[in-house]
Design a protein around this motif. Structure first.
Motif, PDB file in Angstrom:
ATOM      1  N   GLN A  67       0.731  -1.300  -0.209  1.00 55.26           N
ATOM      2  CA  GLN A  67       0.233   0.104   0.128  1.00 55.26           C
ATOM      3  C   GLN A  67       0.716   1.514  -0.033  1.00 55.26           C
ATOM      4  OE1 GLN A  67      -2.020  -1.212   3.735  1.00 55.26           O
ATOM      5  NE2 GLN A  67      -4.218  -0.651   2.285  1.00 55.26           N
ATOM      6  N   ILE A  68       2.173   0.883   1.065  1.00 55.93           N
ATOM      7  CA  ILE A  68       2.735   2.378   0.978  1.00 55.93           C
ATOM      8  C   ILE A  68       3.395   2.691  -0.249  1.00 55.93           C
ATOM      9  CG2 ILE A  68       5.101   2.910   1.864  1.00 55.93           C
ATOM     10  CD1 ILE A  68       2.704   3.357   3.533  1.00 55.93           C
ATOM     11  N   SER A  69       3.267   1.435  -1.224  1.00 58.38           N
ATOM     12  CA  SER A  69       4.665   1.588  -2.683  1.00 58.38           C
ATOM     13  C   SER A  69       3.663   2.326  -3.723  1.00 58.38           C
ATOM     14  CB  SER A  69       4.779   0.311  -3.150  1.00 58.38           C
ATOM     15  OG  SER A  69       5.092   0.020  -4.682  1.00 58.38           O
ATOM     16  N   ARG A  70       2.036   1.820  -3.294  1.00 59.04           N
ATOM     17  CA  ARG A  70       1.292   2.461  -4.019  1.00 59.04           C
ATOM     18  C   ARG A  70       1.169   3.749  -3.540  1.00 59.04           C
ATOM     19  NH1 ARG A  70      -0.879  -2.454  -3.487  1.00 59.04           N
ATOM     20  NH2 ARG A  70      -2.065  -1.933  -1.685  1.00 59.04           N
ATOM     21  N   MET A  71       0.996   4.294  -2.960  1.00 59.74           N
ATOM     22  CA  MET A  71       0.960   5.600  -2.248  1.00 59.74           C
ATOM     23  C   MET A  71       1.928   5.883  -2.903  1.00 59.74           C
ATOM     24  SD  MET A  71       0.410   6.415   1.542  1.00 59.74           S
ATOM     25  CE  MET A  71      -0.385   5.138   2.499  1.00 59.74           C
ATOM     26  N   LEU A  72       2.808   6.015  -2.928  1.00 57.50           N
ATOM     27  CA  LEU A  72       4.339   6.803  -3.399  1.00 57.50           C
ATOM     28  C   LEU A  72       5.259   6.970  -4.954  1.00 57.50           C
ATOM     29  CD1 LEU A  72       6.981   5.656  -0.268  1.00 57.50           C
ATOM     30  CD2 LEU A  72       5.812   8.047  -0.672  1.00 57.50           C
ATOM     31  N   SER A  73       3.946   5.858  -5.361  1.00 56.66           N
ATOM     32  CA  SER A  73       4.014   5.976  -7.221  1.00 56.66           C
ATOM     33  C   SER A  73       3.179   7.507  -7.762  1.00 56.66           C
ATOM     34  CB  SER A  73       2.962   4.747  -7.736  1.00 56.66           C
ATOM     35  OG  SER A  73       1.907   4.723  -7.125  1.00 56.66           O
ATOM     36  N   GLY A  74       2.439   7.285  -6.612  1.00 60.57           N
ATOM     37  CA  GLY A  74       1.781   8.846  -7.093  1.00 60.57           C
ATOM     38  C   GLY A  74       0.600   8.838  -7.679  1.00 60.57           C
ATOM     39  N   GLU A  75      -0.170   7.438  -7.514  1.00 60.47           N
ATOM     40  CA  GLU A  75      -1.056   7.409  -8.630  1.00 60.47           C
ATOM     41  C   GLU A  75      -2.429   7.292  -7.511  1.00 60.47           C
ATOM     42  OE1 GLU A  75      -1.116   7.651 -11.619  1.00 60.47           O
ATOM     43  OE2 GLU A  75       0.827   8.359 -12.139  1.00 60.47           O
ATOM     44  N   THR A  76      -2.311   7.804  -6.353  1.00 62.01           N
ATOM     45  CA  THR A  76      -3.565   7.000  -5.286  1.00 62.01           C
ATOM     46  C   THR A  76      -4.468   8.658  -4.596  1.00 62.01           C
ATOM     47  OG1 THR A  76      -1.990   5.773  -3.948  1.00 62.01           O
ATOM     48  CG2 THR A  76      -3.548   6.918  -2.491  1.00 62.01           C
ATOM     49  N   ASN A  77      -5.307   8.443  -5.408  1.00 57.85           N
ATOM     50  CA  ASN A  77      -5.959  10.004  -4.684  1.00 57.85           C
ATOM     51  C   ASN A  77      -6.437   9.417  -3.386  1.00 57.85           C
ATOM     52  OD1 ASN A  77      -8.240  11.552  -5.030  1.00 57.85           O
ATOM     53  ND2 ASN A  77      -9.525  10.500  -6.076  1.00 57.85           N
ATOM     54  N   PHE A  78      -5.458  11.031  -2.831  1.00 58.11           N
ATOM     55  CA  PHE A  78      -5.655  10.484  -1.253  1.00 58.11           C
ATOM     56  C   PHE A  78      -6.711  11.585  -0.911  1.00 58.11           C
ATOM     57  CE2 PHE A  78      -0.727  10.947  -2.332  1.00 58.11           C
ATOM     58  CZ  PHE A  78      -0.447   9.532  -1.394  1.00 58.11           C
ATOM     59  N   GLU A  79      -7.328  10.974   0.330  1.00 57.46           N
ATOM     60  CA  GLU A  79      -7.995  10.601   1.186  1.00 57.46           C
ATOM     61  C   GLU A  79      -7.465  11.735   2.488  1.00 57.46           C
ATOM     62  OE1 GLU A  79     -10.511   7.908   2.411  1.00 57.46           O
ATOM     63  OE2 GLU A  79     -11.266   7.012   0.670  1.00 57.46           O
ATOM     64  N   ILE A  80      -8.693  12.369   2.805  1.00 55.85           N
ATOM     65  CA  ILE A  80      -7.874  13.775   3.630  1.00 55.85           C
ATOM     66  C   ILE A  80      -7.652  13.302   4.900  1.00 55.85           C
ATOM     67  CG2 ILE A  80      -8.854  15.631   5.694  1.00 55.85           C
ATOM     68  CD1 ILE A  80      -8.290  16.323   2.560  1.00 55.85           C
ATOM     69  N   LYS A  81      -8.453  12.019   5.940  1.00 56.34           N
ATOM     70  CA  LYS A  81      -7.449  10.843   6.472  1.00 56.34           C
ATOM     71  C   LYS A  81      -6.643  10.217   5.932  1.00 56.34           C
ATOM     72  CE  LYS A  81     -10.010   6.347   7.936  1.00 56.34           C
ATOM     73  NZ  LYS A  81     -10.965   5.892   8.021  1.00 56.34           N
ATOM     74  N   THR A  82      -6.383   9.935   5.410  1.00 61.29           N
ATOM     75  CA  THR A  82      -5.254   9.584   5.060  1.00 61.29           C
ATOM     76  C   THR A  82      -3.935  10.327   4.973  1.00 61.29           C
ATOM     77  OG1 THR A  82      -6.193   7.829   2.825  1.00 61.29           O
ATOM     78  CG2 THR A  82      -3.659   7.657   3.062  1.00 61.29           C
ATOM     79  N   ILE A  83      -4.024  11.087   4.149  1.00 62.18           N
ATOM     80  CA  ILE A  83      -2.979  12.243   4.689  1.00 62.18           C
ATOM     81  C   ILE A  83      -3.222  12.863   6.097  1.00 62.18           C
ATOM     82  CG2 ILE A  83      -2.753  14.808   4.405  1.00 62.18           C
ATOM     83  CD1 ILE A  83      -2.776  13.455   1.298  1.00 62.18           C
ATOM     84  N   SER A  84      -3.531  13.138   6.706  1.00 65.79           N
ATOM     85  CA  SER A  84      -4.206  13.147   8.203  1.00 65.79           C
ATOM     86  C   SER A  84      -3.425  12.024   8.762  1.00 65.79           C
ATOM     87  CB  SER A  84      -5.456  12.838   9.493  1.00 65.79           C
ATOM     88  OG  SER A  84      -5.424  14.064   9.805  1.00 65.79           O
ATOM     89  N   LYS A  85      -3.198  11.169   8.577  1.00 66.10           N
ATOM     90  CA  LYS A  85      -2.762   9.503   9.226  1.00 66.10           C
ATOM     91  C   LYS A  85      -1.152   9.935   8.939  1.00 66.10           C
ATOM     92  CE  LYS A  85      -3.590   4.890   9.488  1.00 66.10           C
ATOM     93  NZ  LYS A  85      -4.405   3.598   9.561  1.00 66.10           N
ATOM     94  N   ILE A  86      -0.737  10.429   8.012  1.00 68.12           N
ATOM     95  CA  ILE A  86       0.744  10.205   7.069  1.00 68.12           C
ATOM     96  C   ILE A  86       1.626  11.381   7.917  1.00 68.12           C
ATOM     97  CG2 ILE A  86       1.805  10.790   5.324  1.00 68.12           C
ATOM     98  CD1 ILE A  86       0.018   9.401   2.979  1.00 68.12           C
TER      99      ILE A  86
END
Length: 128
Positions: A67-86
């Motif tokens: 999941q981190i790899s997919r996030m760091l690929s730049g193809e993730t539509n980040f939710e506010i919840k996810t941004i907060s967690k990051i």
């Protein structure tokens, strides 16, 4: 006689309403995808700066390394919840909200060992 530019516009213009909507959807996706890549780059820079591996980051986030790899690929539509967690996992702000004065140049001025880096220097360093 048609110029090359006129020929190109004739070829490129949507032929019907469905093509027009598909083009608009593609352009909208392109905008969020670009922003997603910027966020992924900011996360990568923070991980490197803090000496955190992707596996350690995955553990802090409570997700799989995939999941981190997919996030760091730049193809993730980040939710506010996810941004907060990051941001919580990294102990740093990943994105910010800018006022009208900073929208034209939203890059922060940062202090480095050699002094202060200006906006353009930061941008060049990121996209080099």
């Amino acid at each position: 006689m048609e110029t090359n530019k006129e020929k190109l516009f004739k070829i490129a213009e949507p032929r019907n309403e469905a093509e027009h909507h598909a083009f608009k959807a593609m352009m909208a996706q392109k905008k969020w995808t670009r922003r997603s890549k910027e966020i992924a780059l900011a996360i990568k820079m923070l991980l490197r700066e803090k000496g955190i591996t992707q596996n350690e980051f995955a553990q802090k986030m409570g997700v799989t390394p995939g999941q981190i790899s997919r996030m760091l690929s730049g193809e993730t539509n980040f939710e506010i919840k996810t941004i907060s967690k990051i941001e919580e996992a990294l102990g740093a702000q990943v994105i910010g909200v800018f006022d009208d004065a900073t929208l034209s140049n939203p890059w922060p001025i940062e202090e480095t060992e050699d002094g202060w880096m200006e906006h353009d220097q930061i941008r060049r360093a990121i996209y080099a």
